[in-house]
Design a protein around this motif. Structure first.
Motif, PDB file in Angstrom:
ATOM      1  N   TYR A 199       0.937  -1.154   0.104  1.00  0.00           N
ATOM      2  CA  TYR A 199       0.161  -0.310   0.174  1.00  0.00           C
ATOM      3  C   TYR A 199       0.414   1.732  -0.228  1.00  0.00           C
ATOM      4  O   TYR A 199       0.394   2.021  -1.204  1.00  0.00           O
ATOM      5  N   PHE A 200       1.868   1.087   0.805  1.00  0.00           N
ATOM      6  CA  PHE A 200       2.193   2.209   0.778  1.00  0.00           C
ATOM      7  C   PHE A 200       3.481   2.985  -0.538  1.00  0.00           C
ATOM      8  O   PHE A 200       3.682   3.452  -1.453  1.00  0.00           O
ATOM      9  N   GLN A 201       3.498   1.341  -1.072  1.00  0.00           N
ATOM     10  CA  GLN A 201       4.387   1.777  -2.494  1.00  0.00           C
ATOM     11  C   GLN A 201       3.270   1.984  -3.377  1.00  0.00           C
ATOM     12  O   GLN A 201       3.825   3.332  -4.874  1.00  0.00           O
ATOM     13  N   ASN A 202       1.938   1.872  -3.614  1.00  0.00           N
ATOM     14  CA  ASN A 202       1.220   2.108  -4.054  1.00  0.00           C
ATOM     15  C   ASN A 202       0.927   3.311  -4.403  1.00  0.00           C
ATOM     16  O   ASN A 202       0.689   4.172  -5.524  1.00  0.00           O
ATOM     17  N   GLU A 203       1.406   4.299  -2.499  1.00  0.00           N
ATOM     18  CA  GLU A 203       0.975   5.501  -2.966  1.00  0.00           C
ATOM     19  C   GLU A 203       2.168   6.248  -3.147  1.00  0.00           C
ATOM     20  O   GLU A 203       1.887   8.255  -3.049  1.00  0.00           O
ATOM     21  N   GLY A 204       3.164   5.627  -3.043  1.00  0.00           N
ATOM     22  CA  GLY A 204       4.335   6.597  -4.226  1.00  0.00           C
ATOM     23  C   GLY A 204       5.851   6.906  -1.930  1.00  0.00           C
ATOM     24  O   GLY A 204       6.411   7.799  -2.613  1.00  0.00           O
ATOM     25  N   MET A 205       5.118   5.634  -1.435  1.00  0.00           N
ATOM     26  CA  MET A 205       6.077   6.609   0.289  1.00  0.00           C
ATOM     27  C   MET A 205       7.529   5.972  -0.062  1.00  0.00           C
ATOM     28  O   MET A 205       8.427   6.260   0.241  1.00  0.00           O
ATOM     29  N   VAL A 206       7.650   4.067  -0.414  1.00  0.00           N
ATOM     30  CA  VAL A 206       8.318   3.632  -0.386  1.00  0.00           C
ATOM     31  C   VAL A 206       8.761   2.973  -1.820  1.00  0.00           C
ATOM     32  O   VAL A 206       7.436   2.943  -2.510  1.00  0.00           O
ATOM     33  N   SER A 207      10.028   1.745  -1.733  1.00  0.00           N
ATOM     34  CA  SER A 207       9.947   1.398  -3.569  1.00  0.00           C
ATOM     35  C   SER A 207      10.677  -0.244  -3.098  1.00  0.00           C
ATOM     36  O   SER A 207      11.655  -0.283  -2.277  1.00  0.00           O
ATOM     37  N   LEU A 208       9.779  -1.518  -3.405  1.00  0.00           N
ATOM     38  CA  LEU A 208      10.256  -2.460  -2.783  1.00  0.00           C
ATOM     39  C   LEU A 208      10.802  -3.730  -3.646  1.00  0.00           C
ATOM     40  O   LEU A 208      10.194  -3.052  -4.542  1.00  0.00           O
ATOM     41  N   ALA A 209      12.050  -3.749  -2.950  1.00  0.00           N
ATOM     42  CA  ALA A 209      12.844  -4.648  -4.028  1.00  0.00           C
ATOM     43  C   ALA A 209      13.023  -6.145  -3.221  1.00  0.00           C
ATOM     44  O   ALA A 209      13.184  -6.028  -1.526  1.00  0.00           O
ATOM     45  N   ARG A 210      13.277  -7.263  -3.663  1.00  0.00           N
ATOM     46  CA  ARG A 210      13.826  -8.581  -2.821  1.00  0.00           C
ATOM     47  C   ARG A 210      14.837  -7.739  -1.191  1.00  0.00           C
ATOM     48  O   ARG A 210      16.242  -7.711  -1.378  1.00  0.00           O
ATOM     49  N   GLY A 211      14.321  -7.686  -0.174  1.00  0.00           N
ATOM     50  CA  GLY A 211      15.359  -7.770   0.914  1.00  0.00           C
ATOM     51  C   GLY A 211      15.339  -6.553   1.434  1.00  0.00           C
ATOM     52  O   GLY A 211      15.889  -6.040   2.393  1.00  0.00           O
ATOM     53  N   THR A 212      15.452  -5.308   0.412  1.00  0.00           N
ATOM     54  CA  THR A 212      14.896  -3.645   0.795  1.00  0.00           C
ATOM     55  C   THR A 212      13.838  -3.305   0.827  1.00  0.00           C
ATOM     56  O   THR A 212      12.582  -3.765  -0.586  1.00  0.00           O
ATOM     57  N   VAL A 213      13.944  -2.512   1.230  1.00  0.00           N
ATOM     58  CA  VAL A 213      12.417  -0.692   1.589  1.00  0.00           C
ATOM     59  C   VAL A 213      13.008   0.149   1.462  1.00  0.00           C
ATOM     60  O   VAL A 213      13.904   0.695   2.472  1.00  0.00           O
ATOM     61  N   ILE A 260      13.224   3.934   0.696  1.00  0.00           N
ATOM     62  CA  ILE A 260      12.007   5.553   1.580  1.00  0.00           C
ATOM     63  C   ILE A 260      11.985   6.428   0.828  1.00  0.00           C
ATOM     64  O   ILE A 260      13.382   7.007   0.601  1.00  0.00           O
ATOM     65  N   VAL A 261      10.803   6.364  -0.630  1.00  0.00           N
ATOM     66  CA  VAL A 261      11.384   7.547  -1.295  1.00  0.00           C
ATOM     67  C   VAL A 261      10.689   8.591  -1.099  1.00  0.00           C
ATOM     68  O   VAL A 261      10.743  10.349  -1.577  1.00  0.00           O
ATOM     69  N   ASP A 262       9.749   9.059  -0.494  1.00  0.00           N
ATOM     70  CA  ASP A 262       8.912  10.037  -0.056  1.00  0.00           C
ATOM     71  C   ASP A 262       9.035  10.347   1.506  1.00  0.00           C
ATOM     72  O   ASP A 262       8.407  10.011   1.792  1.00  0.00           O
ATOM     73  N   THR A 263       9.708  10.461   2.458  1.00  0.00           N
ATOM     74  CA  THR A 263      10.389  11.440   3.464  1.00  0.00           C
ATOM     75  C   THR A 263       8.600  11.781   4.556  1.00  0.00           C
ATOM     76  O   THR A 263       8.528  11.377   5.469  1.00  0.00           O
ATOM     77  N   LYS A 264       8.762  12.830   3.561  1.00  0.00           N
ATOM     78  CA  LYS A 264       7.593  13.358   4.374  1.00  0.00           C
ATOM     79  C   LYS A 264       6.744  13.130   4.292  1.00  0.00           C
ATOM     80  O   LYS A 264       5.764  13.275   5.529  1.00  0.00           O
ATOM     81  N   ARG A 265       5.998  12.420   3.744  1.00  0.00           N
ATOM     82  CA  ARG A 265       4.464  11.785   3.970  1.00  0.00           C
ATOM     83  C   ARG A 265       4.552  11.067   4.867  1.00  0.00           C
ATOM     84  O   ARG A 265       3.411  10.981   5.235  1.00  0.00           O
ATOM     85  N   LEU A 266       5.649  10.057   4.749  1.00  0.00           N
ATOM     86  CA  LEU A 266       6.030   9.014   5.956  1.00  0.00           C
ATOM     87  C   LEU A 266       5.573  10.273   7.065  1.00  0.00           C
ATOM     88  O   LEU A 266       4.933   9.318   7.810  1.00  0.00           O
ATOM     89  N   GLU A 267       6.439  10.616   7.277  1.00  0.00           N
ATOM     90  CA  GLU A 267       6.337  11.207   8.983  1.00  0.00           C
ATOM     91  C   GLU A 267       5.066  11.934   8.291  1.00  0.00           C
ATOM     92  O   GLU A 267       4.449  12.432  10.096  1.00  0.00           O
ATOM     93  N   ARG A 268       4.743  12.565   8.106  1.00  0.00           N
ATOM     94  CA  ARG A 268       2.656  13.181   8.406  1.00  0.00           C
ATOM     95  C   ARG A 268       2.176  12.324   8.678  1.00  0.00           C
ATOM     96  O   ARG A 268       1.573  12.336   9.597  1.00  0.00           O
ATOM     97  N   LEU A 269       2.228  10.699   8.067  1.00  0.00           N
ATOM     98  CA  LEU A 269       1.770   9.762   8.529  1.00  0.00           C
ATOM     99  C   LEU A 269       1.642   9.652   9.600  1.00  0.00           C
ATOM    100  O   LEU A 269       0.998   8.809  10.624  1.00  0.00           O
ATOM    101  N   ALA A 270       3.188   9.232  10.164  1.00  0.00           N
ATOM    102  CA  ALA A 270       3.820   8.591  11.507  1.00  0.00           C
ATOM    103  C   ALA A 270       2.740   9.832  12.368  1.00  0.00           C
ATOM    104  O   ALA A 270       3.569   9.669  13.738  1.00  0.00           O
ATOM    105  N   GLY A 271       2.782  11.306  12.312  1.00  0.00           N
ATOM    106  CA  GLY A 271       2.108  12.109  13.338  1.00  0.00           C
ATOM    107  C   GLY A 271       3.287  12.477  13.994  1.00  0.00           C
ATOM    108  O   GLY A 271       3.185  13.838  15.164  1.00  0.00           O
ATOM    109  N   LYS A 272       4.552  12.947  13.161  1.00  0.00           N
ATOM    110  CA  LYS A 272       5.595  13.939  13.118  1.00  0.00           C
ATOM    111  C   LYS A 272       6.071  15.117  12.670  1.00  0.00           C
ATOM    112  O   LYS A 272       4.891  15.548  11.706  1.00  0.00           O
TER     113      LYS A 272
END
Lengths: 207, 207
Positions: free
Chosen positions: B179-193, B195-207
């Motif tokens: 879901y995060f990937q579809n929303e453009g916040m992270v990019s997934l590959a084998r064994g890695t995550v 973070i491509v949009d720190t700002k949005r993740l921060e808003r989501l985390a409530g920071k």
């Protein structure tokens, strides 16, 4: 402890009587002091931004309430509310007096360590409950605990108050209690929850 | 502390090197001693009967690990596991030596109090997270914290390891990361995550 330290503690202690429902300590702004409970029952809980509550632990006769003196230690970085669940009496030792004695007295500091470790153990138990136990098991365990505290199977408690202890909305509590009633484990009436099948509740709670 | 107490502590300290993945302390049966971490990273977690994990706190360079000496205090009544998350080096002060000094030395006992209070604060923070925050917010906060610890936005971590930190099943983690990937916040590959949009993740985390 030296005789001087002992007399500092006993000389500064003030007796206090509070009615059920009184908030004794409210977050990090308050720093009343250490409480030695002589009768009654206190409840320590945390509050969410939306006003939801969850009980962290309870204190009874002869328990010591440490976090009402949270300004004593700079590493205590959390907000807790302490409320009288029943009419209560306790002795208050002012935070500064207690802190001063604790800084000099190894036995007093070690005693404080033991109190904190036992609260820590209760909080770890709570995390396990929240993380691994489903709500039906937590509710069953809560009702059984209340029956022991109150000395009766007929509990005078509202669904909202149960929700405030367990951190769930009233509706969730009502739904689960109705399920318990359908299963013949409790009997519900206005303002009361009566345990009618202790054995089954115990099995559900995993005891 | 007296010179004698100081030399008891330093004289008894043993240096230990452990590889990533080593279990240093496992429940209440172990009582290795107090750890002073000189490099690396440790993780303290609890285990459910079904083998699910949840991280309680982490320890870094210059932190002190108290609960690996839990036999020191009889009020410590919980089972915790401590594991090296990275190759680590630390000094071990045997539990009996530490306990003996703490019983005599008020500064040492007060220092121990402060350590316990700061772990207590971390555990209270965790309860608030579990109780009041939805899983998407907890996951966002976890990814941001990892990025700070590792000093990179490209995290080498599996979905299962994330689940072990947060107390959730791997499938739940995978679903939310997609879901995060579809929303453009992270990019997934084998064994890695990544973070491509720190700002949005921060808003989501409530920071």
């Amino acid at each position: 402890m030296t005789a001087q330290q002992q007399s500092m503690l006993t000389g500064s202690a003030v007796r206090q009587d509070v009615k059920k429902g009184t908030v004794i300590h409210n977050g990090s702004t308050d720093c009343l002091g250490l409480l030695l409970i002589s009768s009654g029952q206190l409840r320590a809980y945390i509050l969410s931004d939306e006003g939801r509550e969850v009980t962290i632990y309870r204190l009874f006769e002869r328990d010591v309430c440490l976090f009402s003196a949270s300004c004593m230690m700079r590493s205590i970085q959390f907000e807790i509310t302490i409320e009288a669940e029943k009419d209560s009496q306790f002795w208050v030792i002012p935070a500064q007096v207690y802190q001063q004695v604790m800084e000099q007295s190894a036995p007093m500091a070690n005693y404080t360590n033991e109190i904190m470790a036992s609260r820590f153990s209760e909080v770890m138990w709570l995390i396990e409950q929240i993380m691994w136990k489903s709500f039906d098991r937590r509710l069953a365990a809560f009702l059984l605990e209340e029956a022991v505290i109150e000395g009766t199977n007929c509990l005078k408690i509202t669904h909202e108050v149960i929700g405030n202890h367990l951190g769930n909305a009233r509706e969730v509590v009502t739904r689960m209690l109705r399920y318990f009633q359908n299963e013949g484990m409790v009997s519900l009436a206005r303002g009361t929850v009566e345990i009618v099948d202790t054995k089954r509740l115990e099995r559900l709670a995993g005891k």
